[in-house]
Motif scaffolding. Structure first.
Motif, PDB file in Angstrom:
ATOM      1  N   MET A   1      76.388  12.090  35.469  1.00 26.86           N
ATOM      2  CA  MET A   1      77.453  13.010  34.789  1.00 26.86           C
ATOM      3  C   MET A   1      77.057  14.403  34.704  1.00 26.86           C
ATOM      4  SD  MET A   1      78.093  10.858  31.205  1.00 26.86           S
ATOM      5  CE  MET A   1      76.350  11.245  30.641  1.00 26.86           C
ATOM      6  N   VAL A   2      78.103  15.410  34.855  1.00 24.61           N
ATOM      7  CA  VAL A   2      77.726  16.608  34.993  1.00 24.61           C
ATOM      8  C   VAL A   2      78.325  17.435  33.806  1.00 24.61           C
ATOM      9  CG1 VAL A   2      78.232  18.731  36.393  1.00 24.61           C
ATOM     10  CG2 VAL A   2      77.928  16.758  37.503  1.00 24.61           C
ATOM     11  N   GLU A   3      77.527  18.054  33.168  1.00 26.79           N
ATOM     12  CA  GLU A   3      78.073  18.821  31.866  1.00 26.79           C
ATOM     13  C   GLU A   3      78.458  20.185  32.214  1.00 26.79           C
ATOM     14  OE1 GLU A   3      75.058  18.851  28.926  1.00 26.79           O
ATOM     15  OE2 GLU A   3      75.235  16.948  28.111  1.00 26.79           O
ATOM     16  N   ARG A   4      79.375  20.747  31.488  1.00 26.62           N
ATOM     17  CA  ARG A   4      79.701  22.057  31.936  1.00 26.62           C
ATOM     18  C   ARG A   4      80.293  22.762  30.608  1.00 26.62           C
ATOM     19  NH1 ARG A   4      82.559  18.991  36.172  1.00 26.62           N
ATOM     20  NH2 ARG A   4      81.821  19.570  38.063  1.00 26.62           N
ATOM     21  N   TRP A   5      80.374  24.139  30.665  1.00 30.43           N
ATOM     22  CA  TRP A   5      80.933  24.778  29.811  1.00 30.43           C
ATOM     23  C   TRP A   5      82.448  24.819  29.641  1.00 30.43           C
ATOM     24  CZ3 TRP A   5      78.017  26.144  25.843  1.00 30.43           C
ATOM     25  CH2 TRP A   5      76.486  26.422  25.923  1.00 30.43           C
ATOM     26  N   TYR A   6      83.115  24.789  28.236  1.00 30.18           N
ATOM     27  CA  TYR A   6      84.270  24.810  28.108  1.00 30.18           C
ATOM     28  C   TYR A   6      84.729  25.693  26.836  1.00 30.18           C
ATOM     29  CZ  TYR A   6      84.541  20.636  31.163  1.00 30.18           C
ATOM     30  OH  TYR A   6      84.464  19.952  32.362  1.00 30.18           O
ATOM     31  N   VAL A   7      85.649  26.000  26.608  1.00 27.05           N
ATOM     32  CA  VAL A   7      86.244  26.996  25.466  1.00 27.05           C
ATOM     33  C   VAL A   7      87.208  26.197  24.496  1.00 27.05           C
ATOM     34  CG1 VAL A   7      87.209  28.991  24.810  1.00 27.05           C
ATOM     35  CG2 VAL A   7      86.265  29.067  27.094  1.00 27.05           C
ATOM     36  N   VAL A   8      86.750  25.834  23.510  1.00 27.90           N
ATOM     37  CA  VAL A   8      87.389  25.489  22.222  1.00 27.90           C
ATOM     38  C   VAL A   8      88.097  26.445  21.488  1.00 27.90           C
ATOM     39  CG1 VAL A   8      87.285  23.865  20.410  1.00 27.90           C
ATOM     40  CG2 VAL A   8      85.779  23.409  22.293  1.00 27.90           C
ATOM     41  N   GLU A   9      89.411  26.413  21.270  1.00 30.05           N
ATOM     42  CA  GLU A   9      90.120  27.323  20.608  1.00 30.05           C
ATOM     43  C   GLU A   9      90.036  26.847  18.947  1.00 30.05           C
ATOM     44  OE1 GLU A   9      94.294  30.090  20.338  1.00 30.05           O
ATOM     45  OE2 GLU A   9      93.761  28.566  21.882  1.00 30.05           O
ATOM     46  N   ALA A  10      89.767  27.556  18.078  1.00 34.73           N
ATOM     47  CA  ALA A  10      89.856  27.099  16.808  1.00 34.73           C
ATOM     48  C   ALA A  10      91.035  27.754  16.165  1.00 34.73           C
ATOM     49  CB  ALA A  10      88.634  27.431  15.879  1.00 34.73           C
ATOM     50  N   TYR A  11      91.482  27.189  14.878  1.00 32.66           N
ATOM     51  CA  TYR A  11      92.638  28.138  14.118  1.00 32.66           C
ATOM     52  C   TYR A  11      91.874  29.362  13.700  1.00 32.66           C
ATOM     53  CZ  TYR A  11      95.942  24.179  14.526  1.00 32.66           C
ATOM     54  OH  TYR A  11      96.848  23.181  15.051  1.00 32.66           O
ATOM     55  N   GLU A  12      92.682  30.389  13.440  1.00 35.44           N
ATOM     56  CA  GLU A  12      92.119  31.561  12.794  1.00 35.44           C
ATOM     57  C   GLU A  12      91.196  31.383  11.569  1.00 35.44           C
ATOM     58  OE1 GLU A  12      91.692  35.395  13.439  1.00 35.44           O
ATOM     59  OE2 GLU A  12      93.241  34.430  14.795  1.00 35.44           O
ATOM     60  N   GLY A  13      90.238  32.047  11.655  1.00 37.63           N
ATOM     61  CA  GLY A  13      89.222  31.873  10.465  1.00 37.63           C
ATOM     62  C   GLY A  13      88.637  30.811  10.518  1.00 37.63           C
ATOM     63  N   LYS A  14      88.560  29.642  11.366  1.00 37.25           N
ATOM     64  CA  LYS A  14      88.051  28.297  11.355  1.00 37.25           C
ATOM     65  C   LYS A  14      86.896  28.410  12.445  1.00 37.25           C
ATOM     66  CE  LYS A  14      90.657  26.961   8.014  1.00 37.25           C
ATOM     67  NZ  LYS A  14      90.316  26.690   6.710  1.00 37.25           N
ATOM     68  N   ASP A  15      86.813  29.269  13.080  1.00 40.16           N
ATOM     69  CA  ASP A  15      85.602  29.239  14.304  1.00 40.16           C
ATOM     70  C   ASP A  15      84.271  28.627  13.706  1.00 40.16           C
ATOM     71  OD1 ASP A  15      86.285  31.961  13.245  1.00 40.16           O
ATOM     72  OD2 ASP A  15      84.267  32.042  13.765  1.00 40.16           O
ATOM     73  N   GLU A  16      83.826  29.184  12.540  1.00 42.80           N
ATOM     74  CA  GLU A  16      82.460  28.887  11.948  1.00 42.80           C
ATOM     75  C   GLU A  16      82.526  27.381  11.756  1.00 42.80           C
ATOM     76  OE1 GLU A  16      78.999  30.509   9.055  1.00 42.80           O
ATOM     77  OE2 GLU A  16      81.198  31.252   8.795  1.00 42.80           O
ATOM     78  N   GLU A  17      83.616  26.835  11.110  1.00 43.44           N
ATOM     79  CA  GLU A  17      83.468  25.565  10.591  1.00 43.44           C
ATOM     80  C   GLU A  17      83.472  24.648  11.890  1.00 43.44           C
ATOM     81  OE1 GLU A  17      86.791  24.643   8.074  1.00 43.44           O
ATOM     82  OE2 GLU A  17      86.449  26.639   6.953  1.00 43.44           O
ATOM     83  N   VAL A  18      84.340  25.084  12.844  1.00 45.41           N
ATOM     84  CA  VAL A  18      84.402  24.199  14.015  1.00 45.41           C
ATOM     85  C   VAL A  18      83.052  24.276  14.677  1.00 45.41           C
ATOM     86  CG1 VAL A  18      85.418  24.277  16.374  1.00 45.41           C
ATOM     87  CG2 VAL A  18      86.900  24.658  14.360  1.00 45.41           C
ATOM     88  N   ALA A  19      82.468  25.271  14.806  1.00 45.60           N
ATOM     89  CA  ALA A  19      81.279  25.307  15.349  1.00 45.60           C
ATOM     90  C   ALA A  19      79.779  24.497  14.720  1.00 45.60           C
ATOM     91  CB  ALA A  19      80.630  26.846  15.427  1.00 45.60           C
ATOM     92  N   LEU A  20      80.012  24.465  13.427  1.00 44.03           N
ATOM     93  CA  LEU A  20      79.157  23.526  12.524  1.00 44.03           C
ATOM     94  C   LEU A  20      79.614  22.306  12.775  1.00 44.03           C
ATOM     95  CD1 LEU A  20      79.144  25.592   9.248  1.00 44.03           C
ATOM     96  CD2 LEU A  20      77.211  25.500  10.913  1.00 44.03           C
ATOM     97  N   ARG A  21      80.789  21.756  12.925  1.00 41.90           N
ATOM     98  CA  ARG A  21      81.319  20.402  13.164  1.00 41.90           C
ATOM     99  C   ARG A  21      80.755  19.872  14.652  1.00 41.90           C
ATOM    100  NH1 ARG A  21      86.116  22.076  10.216  1.00 41.90           N
ATOM    101  NH2 ARG A  21      86.141  21.185   8.074  1.00 41.90           N
ATOM    102  N   LEU A  22      80.978  20.685  15.568  1.00 43.70           N
ATOM    103  CA  LEU A  22      80.472  20.483  16.788  1.00 43.70           C
ATOM    104  C   LEU A  22      78.983  20.266  16.881  1.00 43.70           C
ATOM    105  CD1 LEU A  22      82.590  23.018  18.852  1.00 43.70           C
ATOM    106  CD2 LEU A  22      82.913  20.399  18.900  1.00 43.70           C
ATOM    107  N   CYS A  23      78.339  21.192  16.330  1.00 45.14           N
ATOM    108  CA  CYS A  23      76.606  20.890  16.053  1.00 45.14           C
ATOM    109  C   CYS A  23      76.611  19.508  15.468  1.00 45.14           C
ATOM    110  CB  CYS A  23      76.196  22.147  15.527  1.00 45.14           C
ATOM    111  SG  CYS A  23      75.754  23.602  16.447  1.00 45.14           S
ATOM    112  N   ALA A  24      77.112  19.338  14.273  1.00 46.84           N
ATOM    113  CA  ALA A  24      76.726  18.179  13.705  1.00 46.84           C
ATOM    114  C   ALA A  24      77.076  17.034  14.503  1.00 46.84           C
ATOM    115  CB  ALA A  24      77.599  18.067  12.395  1.00 46.84           C
ATOM    116  N   ALA A  25      78.104  17.103  15.309  1.00 43.63           N
ATOM    117  CA  ALA A  25      78.499  15.964  16.266  1.00 43.63           C
ATOM    118  C   ALA A  25      77.526  15.784  17.482  1.00 43.63           C
ATOM    119  CB  ALA A  25      79.842  16.108  16.446  1.00 43.63           C
ATOM    120  N   GLY A  26      76.705  16.493  17.487  1.00 44.83           N
ATOM    121  CA  GLY A  26      75.549  16.636  18.532  1.00 44.83           C
ATOM    122  C   GLY A  26      75.991  17.266  19.860  1.00 44.83           C
ATOM    123  N   PHE A  27      77.114  18.042  20.145  1.00 46.67           N
ATOM    124  CA  PHE A  27      77.318  18.951  20.902  1.00 46.67           C
ATOM    125  C   PHE A  27      76.475  20.120  21.147  1.00 46.67           C
ATOM    126  CE2 PHE A  27      81.315  16.622  20.156  1.00 46.67           C
ATOM    127  CZ  PHE A  27      81.622  16.140  21.432  1.00 46.67           C
TER     128      PHE A  27
END
Length: 201
Positions: A1-27
């Motif tokens: 398996m090869v890990e790569r970087w990707y760009v996730v687009e959040a809704y306006e003003g939701k980027d911090e929440e999305v980042a926290l959820r991704l971290c909580a999910a182990g990403f």
């Protein structure tokens, strides 16, 4: 398996929440934040004092960088899981697949920051413009602007992996090569004429 970087687009003003959820999910993820410190003199009833203020601004606005393995069946499950997260609009994609961001670009983003762009600088760019990358691993390459964010972030298409790859790039890292077609600006007289026609109809 090869890990790569990707760009996730959040809704306006939701980027911090999305980042926290991704971290909580182990990403593994990257969300650069620029910190600006300033001293402001506040006027009080009897005296004035200097107050230290700290302003934090996400460098890439609603875009968050995610490192994951998105190939194969397991990757498809990961894509669905990320897209179903609250606050996530989707991935930056080429075709119907998330587009990987080269490691060299992420390394550059970690180290270099051109600073906040002025409104005049942001206003110079629009969808369809052709721009030249000025710094970083893709210096000298030409990209096409897909969209412009209000914080001075361009979403461009850059041919770096044999196909057009969407990337977020700051205004301070590019120069305008050719302006794209702009929609015509209606004059005040034509707008008034249109209103009169609408009222008489």
């Amino acid at each position: 398996m090869v890990e790569r970087w990707y760009v996730v687009e959040a809704y306006e003003g939701k980027d911090e929440e999305v980042a926290l959820r991704l971290c909580a999910a182990g990403f593994k993820m990257l969300r650069p934040v620029d910190v600006k410190r300033s001293h402001v003199r506040e006027k009080l009833a009897r005296s004035g004092r200097h107050v230290r203020r700290v302003t934090k601004r996400p460098r890439f606005g609603r875009y968050v960088f995610l490192r994951a393995e998105l190939d194969g069946e397991q990757g498809a499950c990961t894509i669905r899981a990320v897209k179903d997260m609250r606050g996530v609009f989707g991935f930056l994609e080429s075709g119907e697949r998330p587009s990987p961001v080269p490691d060299a670009m992420i390394a550059f983003y970690r180290e270099f920051n051109p600073g906040a762009a002025s409104e005049a600088e942001i206003a110079r760019y629009g969808a369809g413009d052709r721009v030249r990358i000025l710094v970083g691993p893709f210096e000298g390459l030409i990209a096409v602007v897909e969209g412009v964010d209000k914080i001075g972030l361009l979403r461009v298409l850059l041919d770096i992996i044999g196909r057009p790859t969407p990337l977020p790039i700051e205004v301070g890292h590019v120069e305008l090569v050719e302006q794209g077609r702009r929609p015509p600006i209606k004059s005040a007289s034509s707008r008034c004429a249109n209103r009169e026609l609408a009222q008489t109809a």
